[in-house]
Design an enzyme around this catalytic site. Sequence first.
Site, mmCIF file in Angstrom:
data_model
loop_
_atom_site.group_PDB
_atom_site.id
_atom_site.type_symbol
_atom_site.label_atom_id
_atom_site.label_comp_id
_atom_site.label_asym_id
_atom_site.label_seq_id
_atom_site.Cartn_x
_atom_site.Cartn_y
_atom_site.Cartn_z
ATOM 1 N N HIS A 96 0.967 -1.137 0.091
ATOM 2 C CA HIS A 96 -0.069 -0.092 0.050
ATOM 3 C C HIS A 96 0.949 1.382 0.130
ATOM 4 C CE1 HIS A 96 -3.050 -2.827 0.476
ATOM 5 N NE2 HIS A 96 -2.931 -3.105 1.821
ATOM 6 N N LYS A 103 -5.233 7.143 11.063
ATOM 7 C CA LYS A 103 -5.162 7.871 9.672
ATOM 8 C C LYS A 103 -4.205 7.557 8.651
ATOM 9 C CE LYS A 103 -1.356 11.043 11.526
ATOM 10 N NZ LYS A 103 -1.173 12.378 11.900
ATOM 11 N N GLN A 144 -7.342 9.356 4.614
ATOM 12 C CA GLN A 144 -8.394 8.785 5.464
ATOM 13 C C GLN A 144 -7.979 9.237 7.103
ATOM 14 O OE1 GLN A 144 -10.521 5.461 4.210
ATOM 15 N NE2 GLN A 144 -11.115 5.081 6.163
ATOM 16 N N MET A 162 -2.278 22.916 2.907
ATOM 17 C CA MET A 162 -0.987 23.356 2.952
ATOM 18 C C MET A 162 -0.793 24.288 4.184
ATOM 19 S SD MET A 162 1.984 24.087 1.364
ATOM 20 C CE MET A 162 1.889 24.036 -0.333
ATOM 21 N N ARG A 196 2.575 6.939 20.189
ATOM 22 C CA ARG A 196 2.961 7.200 19.016
ATOM 23 C C ARG A 196 3.816 6.307 18.326
ATOM 24 N NH1 ARG A 196 3.586 11.938 16.295
ATOM 25 N NH2 ARG A 196 5.691 11.485 15.850
#
Length: 537
Positions: free
Chosen positions: A296, A388, A418, A425, A510
């Site tokens: 992917h 995400k 997603q 920006m 994270r």
Amino acid sequence: MGSGEWCLQKRDDLRTDSFPGNENVSETGSLSIIVLGASGDLAKKKTFPALFHLYLQGFLPPDEVHIFGYARTKISDDELRNRIRGYLVNDKSASHLEDVSKFLQLIKYVSGSYDAAEGFQLLDKEIEKHEISKSSQEGSSRRLFYFALPPSVYPSVCRMIRKYCMNKSDLGGWTRIVVEKPFGKDLDSAEQLSSQIGELFDEPQFTELITIWERNWSRTCWFFVLLIASSCPFGIATTLIMYRLAGWLCLSYYCLKLHRNMLIKKNIVFREDFGTEGRGGYFDEYGIIRDIIQNHLLQVLCLVAMEKPVSLKPEHIRDEKVKVLQSVLPIKDEEVVLGQYEGYRDDPTVPYHSNTPTFATVILRIHNERWEGVPFILKAGKALNSRKAEIRVQFKDVPGDIFKCQKQGRNEFVIRLQPSEAMYMKLMVKQPGLEMSTVQSELDLSYRQRYQGVTIPEAYERLILDTIRGDQQHFVRRDELKAAWEIFTPLLHRIDKDEMKPIPYQTGSRGPAEADELLAKAGYVQTHGYIWIPPTL
């Protein structure tokens, strides 16, 4: 095969626009969609809902289409329909209960083994009944076999289809086979699998195909390997092509001179805020690199880094993607961080001493004139602090920064795949008021706000429809598959030999702290205190 979309075919020959008589191949008439592995988790959660949404939008007309489920489980038609129903009735389809019932009536179930003739002979008879009932004209019968199955059974199932379930010459039409990723576990296994299936459907079949089409027959077989990521929609991903190739600003952005002066890094991220959730046994066999990064994220990298193709024809686009992959330098161990979330091995289906990474950050470096010296960071993980998928392009600091903007973070161009699809920006603007101070803000194109009432299709919907239509743009050639595996196979072998160990990380974090340290060494600057908030309607 998630997120992506691979088509194994002869590179120079198997081009739809070069087939003699290709204009006579019918894309209307009887369509039989066969979901192999119909009783499994993937079919219920992804394949059948995608087919239902295509049905709702009118792409699967009930007077042409019939859907067959095939698996080893011995259940009735109604039992399969009841298993599927709960995945069709949700917030999106709450107003379509009658449509759900009509769609389910299109489904028939056949039980059988994946390596024995009896089941496939029965399946073929049921398909023929459907084709006859639709009064298919010669050359208008279409059969699409969707493999919601593990790769280990691909060769045996393909042999059964080739021997018992191909279209008969009296109806003609086409046969197309779609399989899910992962396609192999490394370069050798992928090549072996390609050869095994290719003996049935690829090169020998193609040789026959030219002769058959010259006789104005339409008996064909395409072999598609889909790399579908349910969390990586291809609607906005393929917007990259339009962004890259249309508009003066975008072309200037990709101008070599500007690029060398301005870009510092590109970051392609895929995060999930949940773990394996009952798929531990399956996931442990492959790991996060095989499951997400090698297919992917590498496909997204190709769209970001490729040069302008000669045209928008699928072959020309794929030519440029292959050039990118062949320019990737060998991965260095010091530019890889692996992780495994705490509690992963508590899953009873996962071996107690599993070394399988559930998180990885990998730096790829492309050795060509445009991208020399720019790190491409691929990051994917499970059980993280957010869900995400995004592409993040970070620009270098402005020389002579008189406004002291560096402490607020760098300018970035972000493509959110997603959720909350968007392109924005991040840049410095003047803080409103009398003081001459700066604040980070964004120029924002949020799809949900800008295109209200427009449905963005799921990846499975897009790719199934492309397969039915014969659109190969989102599929990948065999040489591209080989090049992708060549990049990651040495690293995967070192992991499989326990030469590289994943670092434990907490669920909801994270990932390992070492991953952030690696990003900092690569020149990435995190933005602190700024959070992009999707606009509300």
